[in-house]
Design a protein around this motif. Structure first.
Motif, PDB file in Angstrom:
ATOM      1  N   LEU A 295     -16.296  49.264  11.063  1.00 56.19           N
ATOM      2  CA  LEU A 295     -16.359  48.435  10.074  1.00 56.19           C
ATOM      3  C   LEU A 295     -15.589  47.893   9.167  1.00 56.19           C
ATOM      4  O   LEU A 295     -15.292  46.385   8.977  1.00 56.19           O
ATOM      5  CB  LEU A 295     -17.590  49.281   8.718  1.00 56.19           C
ATOM      6  N   GLY A 296     -14.288  48.729   9.258  1.00 56.31           N
ATOM      7  CA  GLY A 296     -13.297  48.080   8.671  1.00 56.31           C
ATOM      8  C   GLY A 296     -12.537  46.708   9.510  1.00 56.31           C
ATOM      9  O   GLY A 296     -12.621  45.468   8.687  1.00 56.31           O
ATOM     10  N   TRP A 297     -12.536  46.704  10.928  1.00 56.27           N
ATOM     11  CA  TRP A 297     -12.223  45.469  11.641  1.00 56.27           C
ATOM     12  C   TRP A 297     -13.040  44.387  11.861  1.00 56.27           C
ATOM     13  O   TRP A 297     -13.521  42.956  11.782  1.00 56.27           O
ATOM     14  CB  TRP A 297     -11.796  46.074  12.796  1.00 56.27           C
ATOM     15  N   MET A 298     -14.756  44.421  11.836  1.00 56.15           N
ATOM     16  CA  MET A 298     -15.988  43.825  11.312  1.00 56.15           C
ATOM     17  C   MET A 298     -15.303  42.941  10.077  1.00 56.15           C
ATOM     18  O   MET A 298     -15.911  42.237  10.430  1.00 56.15           O
ATOM     19  CB  MET A 298     -17.065  44.732  11.666  1.00 56.15           C
ATOM     20  N   ALA A 299     -15.274  43.698   8.765  1.00 60.69           N
ATOM     21  CA  ALA A 299     -14.944  42.994   7.406  1.00 60.69           C
ATOM     22  C   ALA A 299     -13.876  41.992   7.682  1.00 60.69           C
ATOM     23  O   ALA A 299     -14.149  40.815   7.205  1.00 60.69           O
ATOM     24  CB  ALA A 299     -14.506  43.998   6.862  1.00 60.69           C
ATOM     25  N   GLY A 300     -12.743  42.944   8.487  1.00 57.99           N
ATOM     26  CA  GLY A 300     -11.541  41.887   8.619  1.00 57.99           C
ATOM     27  C   GLY A 300     -11.800  40.591   9.623  1.00 57.99           C
ATOM     28  O   GLY A 300     -11.035  39.183   8.735  1.00 57.99           O
ATOM     29  N   ILE A 301     -12.586  41.190  10.352  1.00 56.93           N
ATOM     30  CA  ILE A 301     -12.193  39.456  11.878  1.00 56.93           C
ATOM     31  C   ILE A 301     -13.391  38.415  11.049  1.00 56.93           C
ATOM     32  O   ILE A 301     -13.655  37.707  10.594  1.00 56.93           O
ATOM     33  CB  ILE A 301     -12.999  40.306  12.819  1.00 56.93           C
ATOM     34  N   GLY A 302     -14.520  39.212  10.547  1.00 54.47           N
ATOM     35  CA  GLY A 302     -15.787  38.855   9.903  1.00 54.47           C
ATOM     36  C   GLY A 302     -14.863  37.548   8.048  1.00 54.47           C
ATOM     37  O   GLY A 302     -15.095  36.540   9.189  1.00 54.47           O
ATOM     38  N   VAL A 303     -13.835  37.455   7.844  1.00 55.51           N
ATOM     39  CA  VAL A 303     -13.743  37.360   6.920  1.00 55.51           C
ATOM     40  C   VAL A 303     -12.670  35.651   7.457  1.00 55.51           C
ATOM     41  O   VAL A 303     -12.884  34.776   7.292  1.00 55.51           O
ATOM     42  CB  VAL A 303     -12.375  37.753   5.922  1.00 55.51           C
ATOM     43  N   PHE A 304     -12.088  36.084   8.821  1.00 52.82           N
ATOM     44  CA  PHE A 304     -11.142  35.210   9.381  1.00 52.82           C
ATOM     45  C   PHE A 304     -12.105  34.299  10.138  1.00 52.82           C
ATOM     46  O   PHE A 304     -12.043  33.064   9.848  1.00 52.82           O
ATOM     47  CB  PHE A 304     -10.305  36.220  10.310  1.00 52.82           C
ATOM     48  N   ALA A 305     -13.219  34.923  10.564  1.00 49.87           N
ATOM     49  CA  ALA A 305     -14.741  33.798  11.009  1.00 49.87           C
ATOM     50  C   ALA A 305     -14.741  32.615  10.181  1.00 49.87           C
ATOM     51  O   ALA A 305     -15.159  32.075  10.099  1.00 49.87           O
ATOM     52  CB  ALA A 305     -15.492  34.665  11.988  1.00 49.87           C
ATOM     53  N   LEU A 306     -15.248  33.445   8.897  1.00 49.58           N
ATOM     54  CA  LEU A 306     -15.578  32.930   8.354  1.00 49.58           C
ATOM     55  C   LEU A 306     -14.975  31.247   8.118  1.00 49.58           C
ATOM     56  O   LEU A 306     -15.316  30.229   7.683  1.00 49.58           O
ATOM     57  CB  LEU A 306     -15.960  33.429   7.155  1.00 49.58           C
ATOM     58  N   LEU A 307     -13.160  31.833   7.457  1.00 51.70           N
ATOM     59  CA  LEU A 307     -12.351  30.790   6.822  1.00 51.70           C
ATOM     60  C   LEU A 307     -12.203  29.709   8.308  1.00 51.70           C
ATOM     61  O   LEU A 307     -12.016  28.641   7.896  1.00 51.70           O
ATOM     62  CB  LEU A 307     -11.198  31.122   6.964  1.00 51.70           C
ATOM     63  N   ILE A 308     -12.693  30.336  10.139  1.00 51.70           N
ATOM     64  CA  ILE A 308     -12.369  29.123  11.048  1.00 51.70           C
ATOM     65  C   ILE A 308     -13.481  28.471  10.407  1.00 51.70           C
ATOM     66  O   ILE A 308     -13.306  27.126  10.909  1.00 51.70           O
ATOM     67  CB  ILE A 308     -12.264  29.818  11.857  1.00 51.70           C
ATOM     68  N   GLY A 309     -14.558  28.452  10.471  1.00 48.84           N
ATOM     69  CA  GLY A 309     -15.990  27.966   9.930  1.00 48.84           C
ATOM     70  C   GLY A 309     -15.806  26.599   9.334  1.00 48.84           C
ATOM     71  O   GLY A 309     -16.100  25.752   9.023  1.00 48.84           O
ATOM     72  N   VAL A 310     -15.272  27.720   7.998  1.00 46.34           N
ATOM     73  CA  VAL A 310     -14.902  25.950   6.507  1.00 46.34           C
ATOM     74  C   VAL A 310     -13.718  25.123   7.096  1.00 46.34           C
ATOM     75  O   VAL A 310     -14.168  24.284   6.864  1.00 46.34           O
ATOM     76  CB  VAL A 310     -14.471  27.583   5.741  1.00 46.34           C
ATOM     77  N   LEU A 402     -18.709  42.789  17.607  1.00 46.96           N
ATOM     78  CA  LEU A 402     -18.178  42.552  16.934  1.00 46.96           C
ATOM     79  C   LEU A 402     -17.430  40.493  17.477  1.00 46.96           C
ATOM     80  O   LEU A 402     -17.798  39.705  16.385  1.00 46.96           O
ATOM     81  CB  LEU A 402     -16.805  42.416  17.371  1.00 46.96           C
ATOM     82  N   LEU A 403     -18.108  40.300  18.671  1.00 48.97           N
ATOM     83  CA  LEU A 403     -17.811  39.416  19.205  1.00 48.97           C
ATOM     84  C   LEU A 403     -18.875  37.851  18.336  1.00 48.97           C
ATOM     85  O   LEU A 403     -18.659  37.056  18.483  1.00 48.97           O
ATOM     86  CB  LEU A 403     -17.681  38.930  20.663  1.00 48.97           C
TER      87      LEU A 403
END
Length: 532
Positions: A295-310, A402-403
């Motif tokens: 869950l910790g990795w999902m949160a970190g990767i999720g924030v990064f992914a959201l920024l990539i999209g933005v 995760l992906l």
């Protein structure tokens, strides 16, 4: 006090031996990654006009300011490279230093090794001091390496020295913090969570300060203090004073707590589990053990992914008036619109992140076996096959989840800024889905290393991830020959959505992953299980 430090030199040498693989690999990865950034900056922004165009274009984007900070100095390739990778790499170095302290203190105590060491002629504070010495040496080496790198990229001697100081002093602050959390928390996992949360929280607060104009927030954390050193502008050392003070206070506080607590005790204990366990099978046990870290990795990767999209709209401004950048992106992602090429290039980084989680997850499994917990489980009426298959299943499902979650968040961010929800979501999901087989090769490979010998998991697993990264997208920057780059599974993937889907490489990688999983199962059933 001298009696409390008895045998600290011996323990320092022991820690250096224990870290003889992890520390050099970490140093090399940090410096090589920064070197790749410098190389790309020299190629893509070699002239003053190109650097000025970057500052006026993509760097002015609020999302870039949140992620990287403002680009205020464009006088050299070193200044651009320091902006592009600096604050992120500084925070990463600090996290690595904090994890090192916890690994050499609370983790050793949790496994019972400190009790054995303290039974000999060893001072009460010697284990803590030895861990701090080794971690501080790591901080100094990384800082010196980064200073030399910036000097070779065109920075003056004073500028390069301050860049090195940014890395070293921020890592020192993290060392002081981790030394304290390792004494306060009762488990290594909780100590890591507290220390890493503060470091990464500081990075986020710094990003909020830069994107909103609330610059005073930079003074609230070590990452902000490093930014205030401003090597290519103000070029000052005095904002590093709070980081050094943070280090000294943290180590002093850790020493005081160590003197006043029982071995194995702490102030912050993990929340107790339910009175009745609902773990009724090996798969359920594996899921329970990996759930927190996942869950910790999902949160970190999720924030990064959201920024990539933005940032998808910034792809055009990033390449404005820079044909070298356009050519480079097309070499990596194929022909087509820059938005689809951007998706194709950036999705590989998400694949690396998911495979990195697999290394940390299997390191936890290796730790359970070293502590004797795996032996206890296998002493019950469960099979070895079921044990290793349950771990392999968690790795496979975890990478896929995760992906896919990352792809959804990339699509959501891109859809929010472009308004084209359907195509953005489709491009993101297709781009991230094609990364799954390559990530599974790394994940299954790490499980195979565990099946062969647990001691191979950490060093061998990180070597696989680093090699795949450096030979994959970084291989293009370094100009490596194709046969060398082909050693990375990510090199063989089609650059979806910029290129048409090709099923051949995907099927081959899936077969390789299945073969590695079979090797893990076969070897684990035949080797000895380590006990505590």
């Amino acid at each position: 006090m001298s009696a409390d430090l008895t045998s600290v030199a011996l323990l320092t040498r022991l820690n250096l031996r224990r870290e003889r693989i992890i520390v050099p690999v970490t140093v090399v990865v940090l410096i090589v990654t920064s070197a790749a950034t410098v190389s790309s900056i020299r190629t893509l922004y070699g002239t003053a006009a190109e650097r000025a165009s970057l500052a006026a274009g993509a760097a002015a984007n609020a999302a870039f300011k949140l992620l990287l900070g403002p680009l205020e100095h464009v006088q050299s390739a070193a200044s651009i490279a320091s902006w592009r990778a600096g604050l992120f790499m500084i925070a990463t170095t600090a996290v690595c230093a904090a994890l090192m302290v916890t690994r050499l203190t609370r983790k050793e105590e949790e496994l019972g090794r400190v009790e054995l060491i303290r039974a000999a002629r060893t001072g009460r504070l010697a284990p803590l001091a030895a861990a701090v010495f080794v971690a501080a040496g790591f901080a100094v080496v990384v800082g010196a390496g980064m200073a030399l790198l910036m000097g070779s990229a065109g920075a003056t001697g004073a500028e390069a020295a301050v860049v090195g100081g940014q890395y070293a002093t921020t890592a020192l602050a993290a060392i002081g913090l981790a030394a304290l959390t390792a004494q306060v928390a009762t488990t290594a996992r909780l100590a890591n969570l507290l220390a890493v949360s503060v470091v990464l929280g500081g990075y986020v607060v710094r990003g909020i300060a830069d994107s909103t104009g609330l610059r005073w927030l930079q003074w609230t954390n070590p990452v902000g203090w490093a930014q205030r050193m401003d090597p290519f502008g103000a070029n000052t050392w005095w904002p590093a004073v709070p980081s050094v003070a943070f280090f000294l206070v943290g180590v002093a506080g850790a020493a005081w707590v160590s003197e006043h607590r029982d071995l194995g005790g702490g102030l912050v204990a993990p929340r107790p589990g339910p009175p009745a366990s609902d773990v009724s099978s090996l798969p359920a046990l594996a899921v329970t053990l990996h759930r927190g870290g996942f869950l910790g990795w999902m949160a970190g990767i999720g924030v990064f992914a959201l920024l990539i999209g933005v940032l998808v709209n910034a792809a055009a401004s990033l390449t404005q008036d820079n044909p070298q950048m356009v050519e480079y992106l097309h070499r990596l992602g194929g022909p087509g619109a820059l938005s689809t090429v951007y998706f194709a290039v950036i999705m590989s980084y998400l694949g690396f992140a998911a495979s990195t989680w697999a290394v940390t997850a299997m390191a936890r499994v290796r730790g359970d076996e070293s502590a004797g917990r795996a032996e206890s489980v296998l002493a019950t009426p469960v099979s070895r096959s079921g044990y290793i298959i349950s771990q392999l299943g968690v790795i496979v499902v975890g990478i896929v989840v995760l992906l896919l979650v990352a792809g959804l968040l990339v699509g959501f961010g891109a859809g929010a800024v472009t308004g084209d929800w359907a195509s953005m979501m489709s491009n993101a999901l297709r781009g991230v889905a094609v990364q799954i087989p390559a990530a599974l090769v790394i994940g299954a490979g790490v499980v195979a290393l565990y099946g062969i010998a647990p001691r191979l998991v950490v060093g061998g697993g990180w070597a696989m991830v680093v090699a795949a990264f450096l030979l994959g997208p970084m291989g293009e920057l370094f100009g490596l020959p194709q046969w060398v780059r082909s050693l990375s599974p990510f090199t063989h993937l089609p650059a979806v959505p910029a290129q048409p889907m090709r099923w051949g490489p995907v099927v081959v990688l899936a077969v390789v992953a299945a073969g590695l999983g079979t090797l893990a199962w076969w070897r684990f059933r035949r080797r000895d299980v380590e006990g505590s």
